[in-house]
Design an enzyme around this catalytic site. Structure first.
Site, PDB file in Angstrom:
ATOM      1  CG  ASN A 169      51.456  45.019  34.420  1.00  0.00           C
ATOM      2  OD1 ASN A 169      51.898  44.181  35.195  1.00  0.00           O
ATOM      3  ND2 ASN A 169      50.839  44.701  33.292  1.00  0.00           N
ATOM      4  CG  HIS A 220      42.491  42.565  31.987  1.00  0.00           C
ATOM      5  ND1 HIS A 220      42.090  41.247  32.010  1.00  0.00           N
ATOM      6  CD2 HIS A 220      43.785  42.547  31.568  1.00  0.00           C
ATOM      7  CE1 HIS A 220      43.097  40.460  31.631  1.00  0.00           C
ATOM      8  NE2 HIS A 220      44.133  41.226  31.348  1.00  0.00           N
ATOM      9  CB  VAL A 243      54.383  28.231  11.709  1.00  0.00           C
ATOM     10  CG1 VAL A 243      54.011  28.472  13.159  1.00  0.00           C
ATOM     11  CG2 VAL A 243      53.308  27.378  11.026  1.00  0.00           C
TER      12      VAL A 243
HETATM   13  P1  H2U Z   1      46.996  39.824  30.382  1.00  0.00           P
HETATM   14  O1  H2U Z   1      46.277  38.671  30.941  1.00  0.00           O
HETATM   15  O2  H2U Z   1      46.255  40.558  29.293  1.00  0.00           O
HETATM   16  O3  H2U Z   1      48.381  39.490  30.011  1.00  0.00           O
HETATM   17  O4  H2U Z   1      47.063  40.952  31.530  1.00  0.00           O
HETATM   18  C1  H2U Z   1      47.085  40.745  32.896  1.00  0.00           C
HETATM   19  C2  H2U Z   1      48.087  41.744  33.412  1.00  0.00           C
HETATM   20  O5  H2U Z   1      47.853  41.993  34.779  1.00  0.00           O
HETATM   21  C3  H2U Z   1      49.499  41.201  33.276  1.00  0.00           C
HETATM   22  O6  H2U Z   1      50.253  42.088  32.478  1.00  0.00           O
HETATM   23  C4  H2U Z   1      49.060  42.123  35.451  1.00  0.00           C
HETATM   24  C5  H2U Z   1      50.006  41.181  34.728  1.00  0.00           C
HETATM   25  O7  H2U Z   1      51.333  41.617  34.797  1.00  0.00           O
HETATM   26  N1  H2U Z   1      48.916  41.789  36.874  1.00  0.00           N
HETATM   27  C6  H2U Z   1      49.345  42.672  37.831  1.00  0.00           C
HETATM   28  O8  H2U Z   1      49.849  43.741  37.503  1.00  0.00           O
HETATM   29  N2  H2U Z   1      49.199  42.367  39.154  1.00  0.00           N
HETATM   30  C7  H2U Z   1      48.687  41.188  39.602  1.00  0.00           C
HETATM   31  O9  H2U Z   1      48.615  40.967  40.793  1.00  0.00           O
HETATM   32  C8  H2U Z   1      48.226  40.168  38.635  1.00  0.00           C
HETATM   33  C9  H2U Z   1      48.311  40.514  37.189  1.00  0.00           C
END
Ligand code: H2U
Length: 346
Positions: free
Chosen positions: A76, A165, A316
């Site tokens: 990430n 994803h 809530v």
């Molecule tokens: P969610 O939509 O489930 O939150 O996950 C998308 C993830 O993809 C998010 O944690 C990562 C975001 O940080 N991401 C990347 O690592 N790089 C990117 O360029 C876009 C999104």
């Protein structure tokens, strides 16, 4: 008047969390004048050149997502946990305790196309996703005590990207949910000499009322103690402690089970049913060497929707200040899900 659980208020106990839920079935018919949210936009293009999860697109980090053809995993770019970094001093001050936290966060893209999901992928493609989940759990589990695989589906659950994803956060510590589950599973095993969730599977198989899907290897139930209206648990009929213990038959059958479960969810309100889902199994890392007979691997689906594609349950008020409460009984929710067709509406 004699007590009827489908009509009369009562409390139910969650032995995994040592928590109670208030069930108030008599409220199910009350009028609703609260918030309605627009259903999430359903049509997603197959390829979006501005979506960093699509093949060939540059991500926030400047790294190009490769032209992948099956699943694709990357670290990430905005991780909540890093593998290295300065550590705080360990503090046991009763009011200001501190511990070090290390870990890593990854994103798993299910498929190169943005317009696919469990219900329109082939069984083999879903098996590929599950095998990727298992490989990641195995690899990260060598180094980390807890590997949490989870998916937020839909904007209502905070999902920021429509490309199919999930995420995986591996940590040097046991997060709260598994930490509490660990204590309660161990307590049950010490008292009864059997894993709690295997006893639970047997009882649900005898009762049948809360079963949504049953096949040779798995059952999907709305647990007796469910909090979210259409919450489900995916449980193995043959005891396994971790995802990495699943054999070929269990993986194949799980693929079919998840395809059917998602189809049933989507069919309730004819939408992409939002949820957070994930998997729990015995702790890993240094715990791989310990006896974990009290653990049974299982999946959890927490969908927020209550009465339409746009009306969700808010946790809530009483839930925040006192305890969880639900109107629809687990048995009714299971019947609604069970009656849905196994194939998605379109
Ligand atoms: P969610 O939509 O489930 O939150 O996950 C998308 C993830 O993809 C998010 O944690 C990562 C975001 O940080 N991401 C990347 O690592 N790089 C990117 O360029 C876009 C999104």
């Amino acid at each position: 008047m004699t007590f009827n659980p489908n009509e009369h208020q009562h409390l139910r106990y969650n032995p995994l969390k040592d928590e109670w839920v208030l069930v108030s079935p008599h409220r199910a018919l009350r009028p609703w004048t609260g918030q309605t949210e627009k259903p999430a936009v359903e049509k997603v293009p197959r390829f979006d050149p501005s979506n960093p999860l699509c093949p060939g697109v540059i991500r926030a980090s400047g790294i190009q997502t490769p032209k992948y053809e099956s699943t694709y995993v990357f670290t990430n770019d905005f991780p909540a946990l890093l593998e290295e970094g300065p550590e705080p001093e360990h503090s046991d001050d009763p009011l200001f305790q501190t511990r070090a936290a290390k870990g890593t966060c990854r994103v798993i893209c299910y498929h190169p196309h943005s317009d696919v999901y469990f219900t329109n992928l082939s069984l083999g493609q879903v098996v590929d996703i599950i095998r990727e989940w298992i490989n990641q759990t195995r690899e990260l589990g060598k180094r980390f005590v807890w590997v949490q695989l989870f998916e937020n589906r839909g904007a209502m659950m905070g999902c920021s990207n429509p490309h199919p994803h999930c995420q995986i956060w591996a940590s040097s510590f046991l997060p709260n949910e598994p930490r509490i589950k660990e204590l309660n599973l161990r307590k049950y095993y010490d008292k009864h000499g059997r894993p709690m969730l295997q006893d639970y599977v047997k009882r649900e198989l005898q009762n049948k009322e809360r079963i949504v899907i049953e096949n040779e290897e798995w059952i999907v139930v709305v647990p007796y103690w469910a909090v979210w209206p259409f919450e489900t648990m995916v449980l193995p009929k043959r005891q396994i402690q971790r995802f990495t213990d699943a054999d070929g038959a269990q993986i194949e059958t799980l693929a079919k089970t998840l395809q059917t479960l998602v189809a049933k969810y989507d069919n309730i309100f004819k939408c992409n049913f939002p949820y957070s889902m994930g998997w729990h199994g015995a702790p890993t890392g240094e715990k791989l060497k310990e006896n974990q007979a009290h653990w049974t691997f299982h999946g959890l689906y927490y969908p927020p929707l209550l009465r339409s594609a746009s009306v969700k349950k808010f946790m809530v008020g009483y839930e925040m200040l006192a305890q969880s409460q639900r109107d629809l009984t687990a048995e009714k929710a299971a019947a609604v899900l069970r009656e849905q067709p196994d194939l998605r509406f379109e």
